[in-house]
Design an enzyme around this catalytic site. Structure first.
Site, PDB file in Angstrom:
ATOM      1  N   TYR A 134      11.365  57.352  76.644  1.00  0.00           N
ATOM      2  CA  TYR A 134      11.635  58.334  77.685  1.00  0.00           C
ATOM      3  C   TYR A 134      11.572  59.768  77.238  1.00  0.00           C
ATOM      4  O   TYR A 134      11.103  59.997  75.883  1.00  0.00           O
ATOM      5  CB  TYR A 134      12.933  58.257  78.385  1.00  0.00           C
ATOM      6  CG  TYR A 134      14.293  58.128  77.461  1.00  0.00           C
ATOM      7  CD1 TYR A 134      14.570  58.524  76.058  1.00  0.00           C
ATOM      8  CD2 TYR A 134      15.335  57.539  78.056  1.00  0.00           C
ATOM      9  CE1 TYR A 134      15.393  58.111  75.425  1.00  0.00           C
ATOM     10  CE2 TYR A 134      16.611  57.359  77.295  1.00  0.00           C
ATOM     11  CZ  TYR A 134      16.592  57.843  75.937  1.00  0.00           C
ATOM     12  OH  TYR A 134      17.729  57.514  75.280  1.00  0.00           O
ATOM     13  N   GLU A 135      11.587  60.652  77.755  1.00  0.00           N
ATOM     14  CA  GLU A 135      11.240  62.144  77.319  1.00  0.00           C
ATOM     15  C   GLU A 135       9.908  62.340  76.930  1.00  0.00           C
ATOM     16  O   GLU A 135       9.635  63.009  75.942  1.00  0.00           O
ATOM     17  CB  GLU A 135      12.291  62.613  76.389  1.00  0.00           C
ATOM     18  CG  GLU A 135      14.026  62.453  76.838  1.00  0.00           C
ATOM     19  CD  GLU A 135      14.263  62.887  78.205  1.00  0.00           C
ATOM     20  OE1 GLU A 135      13.550  63.824  78.564  1.00  0.00           O
ATOM     21  OE2 GLU A 135      15.293  62.798  78.628  1.00  0.00           O
ATOM     22  N   GLY A 136       9.154  61.515  77.580  1.00  0.00           N
ATOM     23  CA  GLY A 136       7.737  61.540  77.081  1.00  0.00           C
ATOM     24  C   GLY A 136       7.271  60.530  76.302  1.00  0.00           C
ATOM     25  O   GLY A 136       7.888  60.440  75.041  1.00  0.00           O
ATOM     26  N   ARG A 192      13.882  66.283  73.689  1.00  0.00           N
ATOM     27  CA  ARG A 192      12.920  65.645  72.784  1.00  0.00           C
ATOM     28  C   ARG A 192      13.509  65.376  71.476  1.00  0.00           C
ATOM     29  O   ARG A 192      13.404  64.514  70.513  1.00  0.00           O
ATOM     30  CB  ARG A 192      11.835  66.002  72.608  1.00  0.00           C
ATOM     31  CG  ARG A 192      10.929  65.664  73.881  1.00  0.00           C
ATOM     32  CD  ARG A 192       9.467  66.379  74.161  1.00  0.00           C
ATOM     33  NE  ARG A 192       9.078  65.743  75.484  1.00  0.00           N
ATOM     34  CZ  ARG A 192       7.819  65.975  75.792  1.00  0.00           C
ATOM     35  NH1 ARG A 192       6.970  66.845  75.131  1.00  0.00           N
ATOM     36  NH2 ARG A 192       7.253  65.426  76.996  1.00  0.00           N
ATOM     37  N   GLN A 224       3.619  62.131  73.096  1.00  0.00           N
ATOM     38  CA  GLN A 224       4.097  63.075  72.033  1.00  0.00           C
ATOM     39  C   GLN A 224       2.648  63.211  71.377  1.00  0.00           C
ATOM     40  O   GLN A 224       2.755  64.616  70.779  1.00  0.00           O
ATOM     41  CB  GLN A 224       4.999  62.479  71.122  1.00  0.00           C
ATOM     42  CG  GLN A 224       6.358  62.277  72.270  1.00  0.00           C
ATOM     43  CD  GLN A 224       7.026  63.338  72.810  1.00  0.00           C
ATOM     44  OE1 GLN A 224       6.971  64.157  72.303  1.00  0.00           O
ATOM     45  NE2 GLN A 224       7.519  63.035  73.821  1.00  0.00           N
TER      46      GLN A 224
END
Lengths: 592, 592
Positions: B434-436, B294, B441
Site C-alpha cells: 500500500y501507499e504505492g 510513505r 516506489q
C-alpha cells in the site's frame, strides 16, 4: 479465484528434450515415450484443473475441524481424495508386488508437481502415505509389507511421520516418547507428538502412524531411538480392522496456511506398536522417509510458485494500468496491460525462470534417484544425497519468495484473501520449515554432505559442470549467455568450498556461518547448469527444425534471464561466506 | 504470546549519539535533551507494552465486523484508542494552534515506531488521521482548518485517504468517482472507493474522508482530479455533528493481515464534499498526505521487524536444541540454547543489523523533514524527496524478509498462529503493497527523483557519502570494517546511476528494468552510511569514557556485520542493472 493448468509442454521439454528419458539406460525409462508421458500428465492435469484446484481455496477457508475426537476435512476433500485413489494416482511409482504401477520415481515426481500446484494441502495426505509406504517397503518384515503396503499404495489406509515433540524438533536426541517391549513382541508406545500432518482425518479407513520412540537399552541421544508402526485401528491377522488403538488427537493446530491439511497433536497412551526395521536404528529407517519427503517438499517449493505464477501472469495480461513508456500497446483500451511495464516483466521473469529451472533440477534429481534405486549406482546415490538439501532448502526459500512476488503483481488485491494469492504465499511458507528447517538443510549440506565419502560427490558435481563447459566451449551461441556466467558461478561455488576446507576444520563456525549462503549459492549453480543444458537442448531442437520455434526460443530467452539476473547472486554469497565467522559470532549472547 | 519492549536505549543512541539533536540548528531540536526524549519514549513504551501489544493478537484473531452498516473493532481496541488519545499521543507533532504539542516530526516518528511495533493495525487509525490532518493543514481554508483540525489532532475525529477504485490503483487517471458542483459551493460525490483503511469503525465520533474525484472541466487523466473533504457526519456551523452524509461501507475486506484495521469498500452516493485545495489540483494535495504516509509505511517496515526480532531473540535464548559444536554452553541442561548455533546467529544478526540501520536511516530522514519544514531548507526537502521511496520500498521489503526470518527461528512453532510470529509476517506483507506498491516506489525513484532538479539531490547524496569517507579516511578503526565497504557500495550505486544516465534517455526500459535493483542498492548504501556513522559515534562515546562499553561495542560489531554480510548485495544489484533491458524484455507478451 485462482486457476491452474498443468504445464505439460514444459514438463515434456524437461523429460524429452533435456533428460531424453527414452534413450536412458535406467530400467523402465525406455517405456516413457513422449505420447505416454503426455497422456499421463494431461490426465493428471485434468484432475488438477477440474477437481483439485477449485477445492484449494475451499480448504483454506474451511480448514479442518476436530469434534469428539473426529477430524473432518474441508467440503469436497473426501470425494476428491477418492478420485485420486480410484484413478490410481497414489500408486504410480509404487511396487507392482503391492499393487503399484511400477513407474519410475521421475513420473511420480512430475505428477506430484501437478497435484501439489493444484492443491498442496490435499496432496499431503497421499504424500505422507507415500513416505510411510517407502519406509515400510525398505525396512518392513514380509508380514508387515503384506499387511500394510497394498492398502497404503491405494491410500485405502494413509500414513504419517511422527518425529517432533513439544520440546524437540531438530534435536531428536531429546525425545521422550517411550516404547516398552511386550511379551508378544509388540511395544507399548507412550508420549506426545506434535505437528503431525494428516494425523487424523475422515478420508481413509485406517491411518498408519510411523512413530519414533525410545525403547530401553538404546543409550543416550538419537542412538536409543527406534521406529514403530502404530496403526489407528489394529489389524487382524486376516487384514480386517480390529480394535481402536490407544492413540488420539489432542488438537488441530491453527496454522498460517495449508489449512486443508489436519496438523495434529497426537497422544499415544500405551498404544500398540510394531518395531519397523532394527531396534535402536530408527533414525536410519526414518531417513528413508525423510529423504523422500525432502525431495517432495522441494517440489512443493516450486510447484506452489508455478500456480502463483500462472495467476500473476494472467492478471498481468488482463489488468489495465498505466501506459508503456515506449509507446501505447492497447490504444483502444483506457490503459495498457500490466505486462508492458519493465518492473512487472522483471518480476514475472524472476518467477518463470526460477520455476522452470527448479523443475529441471528436480526432475534431474528424480532421475538420479531412479538410477540409484534401479541400477544400484552408488555415485548417483551419493550425488542425489548431496543435492537433496539444495532441492529442499533452496527451492522452498526461492519458491516462497516467488509466491510473494506473484502476490505483489496483484497490488492491493494480492492482500485480499478472496483473490487467492495470499494463500499461495501462506501455504508456501511451511515448506521452508518442515522436514528439517532450511537452516538444518544448510547444515546437512555443509557439515555432512560436502565431506561425505571424502568429498567424492561434490567433486563429481564440479566435474559435471566442468565437463559440460568443456564439451560446449566451441558453441558461440551458448558462450556469453550461458557458459560464461555458469563458469563464474561455479568458480564462486568452488571458492566457497575451498574456503570451508581451509577454515572449517580449524574453525567449524567458519563453515557453519556460511552454510546458508552456500546452500543458495549451490542452488543457483544447479539452476544455472540446468538452464545451460536446457538452452543447448532448445538450440538442438531448433536446429532439427522443430515446428514450435517460439517455444524453444522462449526457453533460451528465459534461461538467459536467469543467467544474467540471478547468477550475480553467487558472488554475493561467496563474499558473505568469505567474511567468515567473526562478524556472525562477534556478539556475546548476552550482548544481543 | 509475543511481547514487546520499546528499544529506548537504541533510540536514544540514534537521537543523541548519531544525530546529536540538541546541537542541531533546527528550531525545536534544542529542547530534545536526553532526559526529555527518554521520558517520552519510555512513557510510550509503557503504553505499548502494557496496553497495545497484548491487543495485537486479539486484533488478529477477532478482526473487524460489519453488521447493519456498523463496523466493530476488536475487543479492547476502543479503550486502547482512548488511551492513545487521552495521553496526547495522537497530537505529538501537530500544530499547537490546533491543539498539537508542536514537537518535531522526528519525535512523532520515534514514538510512531513504538506504537507500530506494538500494534500496527491499531496504530493505523491514528496514522491515517495524521495524514489527513497534514493535508488539511497544508491545503485547507482557515474555516476548514478551524473546523476539522482540532478534532483530528485529538483523534476525536479520525481521517482516511480515498484513492483506489476497483479498476484503478496505481493509474489514478482511470478514476471514475465524480464530483458535481452544487450551488452552495459544495460538491456531490458519487462513486466507489476500495481498500480504505480505517474507513469505518466505532472508535471516533466522526470520520473525515479525503476523497479524490473528478470534477467537470478538468480534462483527461490525473489532471482532472480534485480532493474533497467528505465527513461521515456533516458538521454544523457551531462544530456539532449534523446529518449523516450519503456514504456507507459496502464491505470489510478479508485480508492476509492487519485484521484489526477495518479495510473498507466505501460507497459515495451523492455525498456532500468540500473542495480541499485548488480545483483540479487534487493530486498535489494528495501527495502531501502520500509522502508522509510513505515515510510512515517505511517505519512499519522495520517496526514490525523489530517486534518480530525481539521475540525471535527471546526464543533463541530460551529454546534448548542441539549443542554448540565448539563446546557445550549449557552443561546442566539437556541441550544448548538455539543462539549458540552460527546459522541462528546469522539470522538474528541479519534482523538486528537491518532494524537498527533502518531506524537510523528513518530518524535521519525525519530530521530532514523537520529541517525542510522548520527552516525552509530546499536541499533538505530535495534530499528527503529522493530518499522517501527508498525508506518506503527498501525498508518494507527487507522488513518483511526479516519478519519471515524471525518466524523461521521458531521452527514449526513459527507456523502456528498462537505463537504470533505468523502475524508479524502477515502484517508486514501489506507495507510492501500500500501507499504505492514497491515497484512504484522504484519507478518514482529512478524515473522521477534521480533526475529531479537536474540530478541535484542524488549528487548531494553522493557528496554526503564522499565527504564522510574523506573526513574519516585517516581513521584506522573505521577503515576495513566500514569505510572500505561503504566506498565499494557507493561505487556500485554511482555505477548504476551512470548506467541509467548513459542508457536511460535512449532506452527508457534500460533504466526501468533496473529500477527495483536500484532501490535496493540505494537502500543498502543508505544503511551502510548510517552504520559507518553509528560506528564513528560509538567509538567517540567509548573514547569519551562512556560507562556502558558493552552497548557501544555491540553497536560496532552489529555494524561490522551489516557491512560484511549485507553490502555485498550492492555488486549483485549493479550486475543485474548493467545486464540492461534486453533479458527482461526479450519475451513477447504472447510468449509467456
Amino acid at each position: 479465484m485462482p486457476s491452474y493448468t498443468a504445464p505439460v509442454k514444459d514438463m515434456q521439454f524437461v523429460l524429452h528434450d533435456l533428460l531424453n528419458v527414452t534413450a536412458s539406460d535406467i530400467p523402465g525409462y525406455a517405456d516413457l515415450d513422449a505420447a505416454f508421458t503426455a497422456a499421463v500428465l494431461e490426465e493428471a492435469g485434468k484432475l488438477a484443473t477440474d477437481v483439485l484446484a477449485p477445492l484449494n481455496p475451499v480448504g483454506d477457508r474451511e480448514g479442518c475441524t476436530l469434534e469428539n475426537g473426529i477430524v473432518r476435512t474441508p467440503t469436497g476433500f473426501k470425494s476428491a481424495f477418492d478420485r485420486l485413489r480410484d484413478g490410481g494416482w497414489t500408486a504410480l511409482d509404487c511396487d507392482p508386488d503391492y499393487g503399484g504401477q511400477g513407474l519410475p520415481y521421475l513420473m511420480g515426481t512430475a505428477v506430484g508437481e501437478i497435484l501439489v500446484s493444484a492443491n498442496m494441502a490435499l496432496n499431503m495426505y497421499q504424500g505422507l502415505t507415500h513416505g510411510a509406504y517407502s519406509a515400510i517397503h525398505a525396512h518392513g518384515t514380509p508380514d508387515q509389507k503384506a499387511t500394510f503396503l497394498p492398502r497404503m499404495v491405494s491410500c485405502q489406509w494413509t500414513g504419517t511421520m511422527n518425529l517432533t515433540e513439544p520440546h524437540c524438533g531438530t534435536d531428536l536426541g531429546l525425545m521422550r516418547t517411550k516404547a516398552e517391549p511386550q511379551p508378544d513382541g509388540s511395544y507399548r508406545i507412550t508420549g506426545q507428538k506434535i505437528f503431525i500432518s494428516a494425523g487424523e482425518h475422515d478420508m481413509a479407513e485406517n491411518i498408519i502412524h510411523l512413530v519414533l520412540a525410545k525403547a530401553p537399552g538404546g543409550g543416550e541421544g538419537t542412538k536409543g531411538i527406534s521406529l514403530f508402526i502404530v496403526p489407528k485401528f489394529l489389524v487382524n491377522p486376516d487384514g480386517t480392522l480390529g480394535n481402536r488403538n490407544a492413540l488420539s488427537v489432542g488438537k488441530i493446530e491453527h496454522k498460517m496456511g495449508i489449512h486443508g491439511n489436519a496438523t495434529c497433536v497426537m497422544n499415544y497412551d500405551g498404544a500398540t506398536g510394531y518395531l519397523l526395521g532394527e531396534l535402536h536404528k530408527g533414525m536410519r529407517a526414518m531417513f528413508t522417509m525423510m529423504n523422500e519427503a525432502r525431495i517432495g517438499v522441494g517440489v512443493q517449493g516450486y510447484a506452489v510458485a508455478e500456480a502463483a505464477y500462472q495467476n500473476a501472469l494472467a492478471y498481468a495480461k488482463d489488468r489495465l494500468q498505466g501506459r508503456d513508456v515506449t509507446g501505447v500497446k492497447n490504444p483502444d483500451g483506457p490503459a495498457d496491460p500490466l505486462i508492458v511495464h519493465p518492473d512487472i516483466r522483471r518480476n514475472l521473469m524472476d518467477q518463470k525462470s526460477f520455476v522452470e529451472g527448479a523443475r529441471a533440477f528436480t526432475f534431474w534429481g528424480a532421475s538420479l534417484i531412479d538410477r540409484a534405486h534401479r541400477t544400484g549406482d552408488a555415485s548417483a546415490e551419493g550425488l542425489i544425497s548431496l543435492l537433496t538439501p539444495v532441492i529442499k532448502g533452496f527451492q522452498t526459500d526461492r519458491g516462497f519468495d516467488m509466491a510473494v512476488a506473484a502476490q505483489q503483481v496483484y497490488g492491493g488485491h494480492g492482500y485480499i484473501e478472496e483473490w487467492g494469492m495470499s494463500q499461495f504465499a501462506r501455504d508456501a511458507r511451511i515448506a521452508m520449515i518442515y522436514e528439517g528447517a532450511n537452516g538444518i538443510q544448510a547444515l546437512d549440506l555443509v557439515a555432512r554432505k560436502l565431506a561425505a565419502d571424502g568429498g567424492k560427490h561434490v567433486m563429481a558435481f564440479f566435474d559435471l559442470v566442468k565437463t559440460f563447459l568443456k564439451e560446449n566451449e566451441g558453441d558461440e551461441r551458448l558462450k556469453a549467455g550461458f557458459l560464461d556466467p555458469l563458469k563464474n558461478a561455479s568458480k564462486s561455488l568452488q571458492g566457497a568450498a575451498m574456503y570451508f576446507m581451509q577454515n572449517g576444520m580449524k574453525t567449524p563456525n567458519a563453515a557453519l556461518s556460511g552454510s546458508y549462503d552456500f546452500m543458495h549459492l549451490m542452488g543457483h549453480v544447479c539452476l544455472g547448469l540446468m538452464w545451460a543444458r536446457m538452452a543447448k537442448a532448445a538450440y538442438a531442437a531448433l536446429d532439427a527444425g522443430a515446428p514450435d520455434r517460439d517455444f524453444y526460443e522462449s526457453k533460451i530467452a528465459t534461461g538467459r534471464y536467469y543467467m544474467a539476473r540471478q547468477l550475480p547472486a553467487c558472488a554475493m554469497h561467496l563474499a558473505r561466506i568469505e567474511s567468515g565467522a567473526e562478524p556472525v559470532m562477534a556478539l556475546k549472547a548476552e550482548a544481543f
